[in-house]
Design a protein around this motif. Sequence first.
Motif, PDB file in Angstrom:
ATOM      1  N   MET A 134       0.916  -1.259   0.053  1.00 13.51           N
ATOM      2  CA  MET A 134       0.124   0.079  -0.144  1.00 13.51           C
ATOM      3  C   MET A 134       0.841   1.343   0.242  1.00 13.51           C
ATOM      4  N   SER A 135       1.923   1.300   0.654  1.00 12.53           N
ATOM      5  CA  SER A 135       2.968   2.236   0.797  1.00 12.53           C
ATOM      6  C   SER A 135       3.510   2.874  -0.469  1.00 12.53           C
ATOM      7  N   ALA A 136       3.397   1.867  -1.452  1.00 12.51           N
ATOM      8  CA  ALA A 136       4.076   2.160  -2.951  1.00 12.51           C
ATOM      9  C   ALA A 136       2.731   2.280  -3.738  1.00 12.51           C
ATOM     10  N   ALA A 137       1.660   2.045  -3.418  1.00 16.02           N
ATOM     11  CA  ALA A 137       0.493   2.105  -4.497  1.00 16.02           C
ATOM     12  C   ALA A 137       0.046   3.503  -4.551  1.00 16.02           C
ATOM     13  N   THR A 138      -0.146   3.883  -5.931  1.00 16.12           N
ATOM     14  CA  THR A 138      -0.634   5.164  -6.093  1.00 16.12           C
ATOM     15  C   THR A 138      -2.121   5.258  -6.860  1.00 16.12           C
ATOM     16  N   ASP A 139      -2.329   4.041  -7.341  1.00 18.15           N
ATOM     17  CA  ASP A 139      -3.540   4.057  -8.120  1.00 18.15           C
ATOM     18  C   ASP A 139      -4.501   3.573  -7.177  1.00 18.15           C
ATOM     19  N   ALA A 140      -5.777   4.403  -7.144  1.00 11.88           N
ATOM     20  CA  ALA A 140      -7.092   4.105  -6.453  1.00 11.88           C
ATOM     21  C   ALA A 140      -7.672   2.821  -6.377  1.00 11.88           C
ATOM     22  N   ASN A 141      -7.690   2.242  -7.480  1.00  8.57           N
ATOM     23  CA  ASN A 141      -8.247   0.791  -7.712  1.00  8.57           C
ATOM     24  C   ASN A 141      -7.304  -0.474  -7.096  1.00  8.57           C
ATOM     25  N   GLU A 142      -6.051   0.030  -7.070  1.00  8.35           N
ATOM     26  CA  GLU A 142      -4.974  -0.847  -6.256  1.00  8.35           C
ATOM     27  C   GLU A 142      -5.059  -0.775  -5.019  1.00  8.35           C
ATOM     28  N   MET A 143      -5.215   0.366  -4.435  1.00  9.89           N
ATOM     29  CA  MET A 143      -5.739   0.527  -3.008  1.00  9.89           C
ATOM     30  C   MET A 143      -6.868  -0.280  -2.568  1.00  9.89           C
ATOM     31  N   ASN A 144      -7.854  -0.113  -3.281  1.00  8.89           N
ATOM     32  CA  ASN A 144      -9.322  -0.726  -2.942  1.00  8.89           C
ATOM     33  C   ASN A 144      -8.966  -2.237  -2.960  1.00  8.89           C
ATOM     34  N   ARG A 145      -8.133  -2.914  -3.946  1.00 12.45           N
ATOM     35  CA  ARG A 145      -7.887  -3.904  -3.889  1.00 12.45           C
ATOM     36  C   ARG A 145      -6.996  -4.564  -2.657  1.00 12.45           C
ATOM     37  N   LEU A 146      -6.313  -3.766  -2.386  1.00  9.94           N
ATOM     38  CA  LEU A 146      -5.424  -4.329  -1.234  1.00  9.94           C
ATOM     39  C   LEU A 146      -6.241  -4.147  -0.083  1.00  9.94           C
ATOM     40  N   GLY A 147      -6.804  -2.981   0.179  1.00  5.90           N
ATOM     41  CA  GLY A 147      -7.746  -3.096   1.471  1.00  5.90           C
ATOM     42  C   GLY A 147      -8.748  -4.214   1.424  1.00  5.90           C
ATOM     43  N   LYS A 148      -9.278  -4.424   0.484  1.00  4.44           N
ATOM     44  CA  LYS A 148     -10.257  -5.683   0.563  1.00  4.44           C
ATOM     45  C   LYS A 148      -9.378  -6.881   1.040  1.00  4.44           C
ATOM     46  N   GLN A 196      -7.012   7.073  -0.945  1.00  7.97           N
ATOM     47  CA  GLN A 196      -6.368   6.438  -0.356  1.00  7.97           C
ATOM     48  C   GLN A 196      -6.429   6.399   1.074  1.00  7.97           C
ATOM     49  N   LYS A 197      -6.428   7.433   1.838  1.00  8.57           N
ATOM     50  CA  LYS A 197      -6.639   7.603   3.109  1.00  8.57           C
ATOM     51  C   LYS A 197      -7.897   6.881   3.388  1.00  8.57           C
ATOM     52  N   GLU A 198      -8.994   7.010   2.773  1.00  8.00           N
ATOM     53  CA  GLU A 198     -10.436   6.458   3.113  1.00  8.00           C
ATOM     54  C   GLU A 198     -10.160   4.809   3.330  1.00  8.00           C
ATOM     55  N   VAL A 199      -9.379   4.204   2.278  1.00  4.14           N
ATOM     56  CA  VAL A 199      -9.189   2.750   2.241  1.00  4.14           C
ATOM     57  C   VAL A 199      -8.325   2.599   3.655  1.00  4.14           C
ATOM     58  N   LEU A 200      -7.513   3.043   3.917  1.00  4.17           N
ATOM     59  CA  LEU A 200      -6.473   2.802   5.083  1.00  4.17           C
ATOM     60  C   LEU A 200      -7.695   2.928   6.311  1.00  4.17           C
ATOM     61  N   GLY A 201      -8.439   3.774   6.179  1.00  6.85           N
ATOM     62  CA  GLY A 201      -9.124   4.126   7.683  1.00  6.85           C
ATOM     63  C   GLY A 201     -10.451   3.035   7.603  1.00  6.85           C
ATOM     64  N   ASP A 202     -10.782   2.349   6.493  1.00  4.54           N
ATOM     65  CA  ASP A 202     -11.542   1.216   6.498  1.00  4.54           C
ATOM     66  C   ASP A 202     -10.779  -0.067   7.132  1.00  4.54           C
ATOM     67  N   VAL A 203      -9.609  -0.045   6.590  1.00  2.20           N
ATOM     68  CA  VAL A 203      -8.770  -1.216   7.235  1.00  2.20           C
ATOM     69  C   VAL A 203      -8.583  -1.062   8.925  1.00  2.20           C
ATOM     70  N   ALA A 204      -8.413   0.331   9.415  1.00  2.00           N
ATOM     71  CA  ALA A 204      -8.402   0.416  10.821  1.00  2.00           C
ATOM     72  C   ALA A 204      -9.676   0.071  11.438  1.00  2.00           C
ATOM     73  N   VAL A 205     -10.743   0.518  10.694  1.00  2.00           N
ATOM     74  CA  VAL A 205     -12.211   0.160  11.226  1.00  2.00           C
ATOM     75  C   VAL A 205     -12.246  -1.388  11.430  1.00  2.00           C
ATOM     76  N   ALA A 206     -11.922  -2.154  10.188  1.00  2.00           N
ATOM     77  CA  ALA A 206     -12.161  -3.820  10.315  1.00  2.00           C
ATOM     78  C   ALA A 206     -11.170  -4.228  11.479  1.00  2.00           C
ATOM     79  N   THR A 207      -9.985  -3.636  11.784  1.00  2.00           N
ATOM     80  CA  THR A 207      -9.380  -4.245  12.694  1.00  2.00           C
ATOM     81  C   THR A 207      -9.600  -3.961  14.011  1.00  2.00           C
ATOM     82  N   LEU A 208     -10.517  -2.973  14.312  1.00  2.00           N
ATOM     83  CA  LEU A 208     -11.290  -2.607  15.487  1.00  2.00           C
ATOM     84  C   LEU A 208     -12.160  -3.592  15.665  1.00  2.00           C
ATOM     85  N   GLU A 209     -13.046  -4.149  14.386  1.00  2.00           N
ATOM     86  CA  GLU A 209     -14.233  -4.931  14.810  1.00  2.00           C
ATOM     87  C   GLU A 209     -13.472  -6.302  15.155  1.00  2.00           C
TER      88      GLU A 209
END
Length: 247
Positions: free
Chosen positions: A48-62, A112-125
């Motif tokens: 994720m730290s190297a991803a620049t494409d929004a679609n790629e970020m979405n895929r990694l977040g999922k 990109q920030k939103e995807v990472l935020g979603d990961v944080a929420v999933a970790t809290l769950e």
Amino acid sequence: KSNLQRYGLYVNDKKITTQLRPFVSSLTLARDEIAEKLRDISSILSQMSAATDANEMNRLGKAIRSSLGTVRLSVARHKIEFANLTGWLMSRLRRIIRRVVKAIPEYLEPRQKEVLGDVAVATLEAALYLCAVDLRVRTTYSLCQIALALQKAQKALTAEQNDLISHLLSDQITSLIKQRMVAGGAEFGSGDDIELANLFICGAHFVGEDFLTSGVVKDALAKMVSVPKLTYFNYITLAFCMRKLPT
């Protein structure tokens, strides 16, 4: 086992297993499987730290959210008690949360920030689920640490994500307090309960008024106040909660 019984000693049947060589327990298998999933998450976060494409970020977040979801499946598959893993697993989830919230400000694109935020929420769950199945001092303390990390990242998260975090904390903590009240019955609040104290403090500090004014929490606090003699931890907990209420 029969020799122990002669002296009034007994072995916990749940801790007795018959193993064949090589000696590999179900706990070892489950822990290795979960550790592999956590390593996958760490690797994906690096990608994720190297991803620049929004679609790629979405895929990694999922992919990360999917890996978090398989943790409970690993425990069920190997038929072990969550209590054997919760302390270790909660510490790993804390690391993931801290790494994620630290990375969010490094991104410029809102998605990109939103995807990472979603990961944080999933970790809290995932952490809240562990507390629900194995409520003890260590898990509640780890939950407070995770909530603190998320609170520090509030400005980097979306309004929807912050609302969801508050809702998840309030809903799950309230449910756990209700279970404690039912289990305690007439004796609820008469003795120190560190797990319960941690839950109250976590809800009061990280959620606030909405948590403290809910019906279950108000009833629980009222019962604690009404006991003939307050214990030290209950007094400190009540004082902390009262200070969080609006004047």
